[in-house]
Write a protein that holds these residues in place. Structure first.
Motif, PDB file in Angstrom:
ATOM      1  N   ILE A  35     -44.836  24.015  32.401  1.00 35.88           N
ATOM      2  CA  ILE A  35     -43.929  22.953  33.342  1.00 35.88           C
ATOM      3  C   ILE A  35     -43.382  22.477  32.430  1.00 35.88           C
ATOM      4  O   ILE A  35     -42.481  22.252  32.495  1.00 35.88           O
ATOM      5  N   HIS A  36     -44.182  21.830  31.536  1.00 33.57           N
ATOM      6  CA  HIS A  36     -43.997  20.867  30.258  1.00 33.57           C
ATOM      7  C   HIS A  36     -43.148  21.353  29.616  1.00 33.57           C
ATOM      8  O   HIS A  36     -42.248  20.633  29.283  1.00 33.57           O
ATOM      9  N   ASP A  37     -43.410  22.775  28.694  1.00 37.01           N
ATOM     10  CA  ASP A  37     -41.967  23.679  27.786  1.00 37.01           C
ATOM     11  C   ASP A  37     -40.526  23.940  28.479  1.00 37.01           C
ATOM     12  O   ASP A  37     -39.416  23.294  28.058  1.00 37.01           O
ATOM     13  N   PHE A  38     -40.893  23.590  30.198  1.00 38.61           N
ATOM     14  CA  PHE A  38     -39.829  24.115  31.152  1.00 38.61           C
ATOM     15  C   PHE A  38     -38.223  21.588  31.186  1.00 38.61           C
ATOM     16  O   PHE A  38     -37.943  22.163  30.787  1.00 38.61           O
ATOM     17  N   GLY A  39     -39.827  21.347  31.689  1.00 37.55           N
ATOM     18  CA  GLY A  39     -39.346  20.050  31.679  1.00 37.55           C
ATOM     19  C   GLY A  39     -38.724  19.959  30.080  1.00 37.55           C
ATOM     20  O   GLY A  39     -37.630  18.474  30.480  1.00 37.55           O
ATOM     21  N   SER A  40     -39.407  19.425  28.867  1.00 32.76           N
ATOM     22  CA  SER A  40     -38.304  19.383  27.579  1.00 32.76           C
ATOM     23  C   SER A  40     -37.594  20.363  27.083  1.00 32.76           C
ATOM     24  O   SER A  40     -36.795  19.963  26.448  1.00 32.76           O
ATOM     25  N   LEU A  41     -37.223  21.148  27.575  1.00 29.57           N
ATOM     26  CA  LEU A  41     -36.308  22.501  27.353  1.00 29.57           C
ATOM     27  C   LEU A  41     -34.776  22.120  27.532  1.00 29.57           C
ATOM     28  O   LEU A  41     -34.960  21.438  27.948  1.00 29.57           O
ATOM     29  N   ARG A  42     -34.177  22.590  26.132  1.00 25.83           N
ATOM     30  CA  ARG A  42     -32.398  22.263  25.660  1.00 25.83           C
ATOM     31  C   ARG A  42     -31.804  23.071  26.651  1.00 25.83           C
ATOM     32  O   ARG A  42     -31.413  23.877  25.923  1.00 25.83           O
TER      33      ARG A  42
END
Length: 662
Positions: free
Chosen positions: A87-94
């Motif tokens: 979820i953290h990767d998804f939140g910061s993904l461009r």
């Protein structure tokens, strides 16, 4: 019973009429899709007020079910776009910008819609992330809409909790009392661009639904079977495959719309007459105005319940028979595969011809192990030489306490504080005992500070010596990844986890005895210290003989005298050959000597003990002697793992007939 239909076909109004719920519980809308999650609506006859149980997605489910399906589609046109791992990767993904895909115009439009859904999920993450992974929770009737819909009653997109919801179970009393414990499954309107709706449909139809109502609302301007309606039917048909043909348990409902003078009854009839031409096979068709309660009750609910009453036992029997045949086929394939695996493991066991080499290598390592363990407590060893000598860290710590007490720096009272006590309690009869309690508590607490850490450090240092011998001389560090005191617990755990406890009971006993051997203040020194503090106990007979001080100066003088006496009594218990200072080293030596006797002597029956050590070393010889046994050990490990899985599966297969009968 499941109601399936594309968005804006009247599904919500149909469900509202069946259940008696309104738009706050079963949202409808004329904009984009309104219902955001699956809802199960359960008739609960004796219920006075509706409520719901909300189940939330875990973070892993959210990524797998809500996010990953979009990325799988997008990656076909942008290979460097990777699915976020959490979820953290998804939140910061461009995310890519619209128009970055090279494809046909139709595909680009679809991909841009996918991107927009991902942007919605990402952009509103702060509004729903806290709900991911929550335990199921009960909500009241007025809260339901904010968990199942994205729009409020005005059509304003203000709700985002549904993005974290797996499903919602709504419990209410249906207006029609004859429906029993009917469960209606409301899925988000299909035909939208969102991914995952079809998967929800498949899961629902596969194991929870006895009857399907397909719903469509023909246009009053002219109607023909649409590709998306045929596709909808095909998706549902594939959900069960050959298990039970969907024409045995489904109806097609045509939603009649006669509002504002425009009646689509003719179009409903045309589609009903041509349903077979569209290659759609169902048990029957219905035409009803889904906004009319009486029409819904008469034309849909009554006919559906009659159909279930007449056919559910037959359908269940056919479904169960198919599943049984499917299970039997699967079991037959499993048994065939298991026989091949068992043959492979027999070949692995037949190649084990290294017994002579093992005996030679073990004899050498046994000698080093015995000598090493003996050397830890033998003549000239550090542990033996320390026996009877003070434990310096303990002495240093306690002597600091005594010095502070003897020079008065730790005495807690002065004339001003005694005066304050007199003002608080009023007389010496109450002040004096209270001050004694304070002195006794302070000294007792001060003495135990850090003592557990000091005592355990002595024991850990002793255990480290044996751990080093086992890891280096015994060559066990490679298997257990350490050569200090931790190896004791790791070897013990290995023995128990691999069912070796009965084969190496003496070794296991010795390892666990030493690993669990601890010193602590309460068992080691507390009773001696408390004995020395008796002079500070107002109830002690020796203290009573001192009498009660008459005024403030006498209180202070007597307290100082008793404080010094308590310190003197404690010093006597720590100093000298029979004092406490040497005890940690003595205890460490005693524990070490007992461990040595167990591990290499064991009642002088050395041969039996050597057999136990062989039983410990043989399964791990590839780790102990990797050059000699590493390759064959890996083969044996694979063979053993296969045999373990084979035995587990065979156990399941043996139990399966009994489970099936149950």
């Amino acid at each position: 019973m499941a109601v399936i239909g594309r968005a804006r076909q009247g599904k919500s109004r149909l469900l509202q009429n069946i259940t008696g719920l309104g738009t706050e519980e079963i949202p409808d809308g004329n904009q984009a899709f309104c219902t955001g999650v699956r809802s199960d609506i359960i008739n609960t006859p004796n219920l006075t007020s509706a409520y719901a149980q909300v189940s939330f997605l875990t973070e892993r489910q959210f990524i797998d079910e809500k996010v990953a399906p979009y990325f799988r589609d997008l990656q076909q046109y942008k290979a460097d776009l990777f699915t976020p791992s959490d979820i953290h990767d998804f939140g910061s993904l461009r995310l890519p910008e619209p128009g970055t895909f090279k494809a046909s115009p139709e595909t680009i439009t679809q991909m841009n819609l996918h991107l927009q859904h991902l942007r919605d999920l990402q952009g509103h993450l702060p509004q729903y992330q806290e709900y991911l992974g929550r335990s199921p929770m009960r909500i009241e009737r007025g809260q339901i809409r904010e968990y199942v819909a994205q729009d409020n009653a005005k059509g304003e997109r203000v709700f985002f909790k549904h993005m974290a919801v797996d499903c919602v179970e709504i419990f209410c009393k249906f207006p029609n009392s004859d429906v029993g414990k009917l469960r209606l499954i409301d899925l988000p309107g299909l035909g939208d661009t969102r991914k995952g709706d079809t998967e929800q449909l498949v899961r629902a139809l596969s194991d929870q639904v006895d009857l399907v109502l397909f719903l469509s609302k023909p246009s009053n301007a002219g109607a023909g079977w649409q590709d998306n309606e045929v596709s909808l039917y095909s998706q549902a048909r594939r959900a069960l495959g050959e298990k039970l043909p969907i024409e045995r348990w489904s109806f097609w409902v045509f939603n009649r719309d006669s509002r504002e003078g425009a009646d689509n009854m003719t179009q409903c009839g045309l589609l009903k007459d041509t349903i077979k031409d569209a290659q759609i096979q169902v048990a029957g068709t219905m035409i009803a105005d889904c906004t009319d309660y009486d029409d819904v009750s008469r034309e849909i609910i009554d006919k559906a319940l009659d159909f279930l009453s007449a056919n559910i036992e037959r359908n269940d029997a056919e479904y169960a028979a198919y599943l049984q045949n499917d299970i039997d086929r699967t079991l037959s394939q499993l048994r065939e595969n298991l026989s091949h695996l068992e043959e492979m493991t027999r070949e692995g066991r037949a190649s084990d011809d290294d017994a002579d080499m093992f005996d030679v290598l073990f004899a050498a390592i046994w000698k080093k192990l015995a000598v090493g363990i003996q050397s830890c407590v033998g003549k000239g060893s550090e542990l033996r030489d320390a026996k009877g000598t003070p434990c310096e860290p303990l002495r240093e710590r306690i002597e600091n306490i005594f010095t502070e007490a003897e020079n008065g720096s730790s005495f807690p009272f002065n004339e001003e504080e005694i005066s304050e006590k007199f003002m608080e309690y009023g007389d010496t009869i109450r002040v004096y005992p209270e001050c004694l309690h304070i002195l006794r508590t302070q000294l007792g607490t001060r003495m135990q500070e850090d003592m557990d850490d000091i005592l355990n450090a002595v024991m850990t240092a002793m255990k480290d010596k044996f751990g080093h011998i086992l890891g280096t001389s015994g060559r066990l560090a490679g298997k257990f990844d350490c050569d200090n005191h931790e190896i004791l617990g790791r070897i013990s755990a290995y023995i128990r986890e691999n069912n070796l406890a009965e084969k190496v009971p003496t070794i296991l006993y010795g390892l666990e005895l030493l690993d669990n051997w601890k010193l602590n203040y309460r068992s080691f020194a507390q009773h001696r210290i408390r004995e020395a503090l008796n002079c500070l106990d107002p109830l002690d007979e020796a203290n009573k003989s001192q009498g009660v001080p008459r005024n403030e100066p006498e209180v202070l003088d007597m307290l100082q005298d008793l404080y010094e006496q308590a310190v003197y009594e404690m010093r006597k218990r720590f100093d000298g050959p029979n004092g406490i200072y040497p005890e940690p080293n003595n205890a460490a030596f005693a524990a070490a000597e007992e461990f040595k006797d167990i591990m290499i002597r064991s009642g002088s029956d050395e041969e039996k003990l050597k057999i136990e050590w062989k039983r410990l070393y043989r399964p791990i010889r590839g780790d102990v002697w990797p050059d000699e046994f590493g390759s064959s050990q890996r083969k044996r490990d694979v063979s053993a793992a296969i045999r373990s899985h084979v035995q587990n599966i065979e156990g399941i297969l043996r139990d399966f007939p009994a489970m099936r009968r149950a």
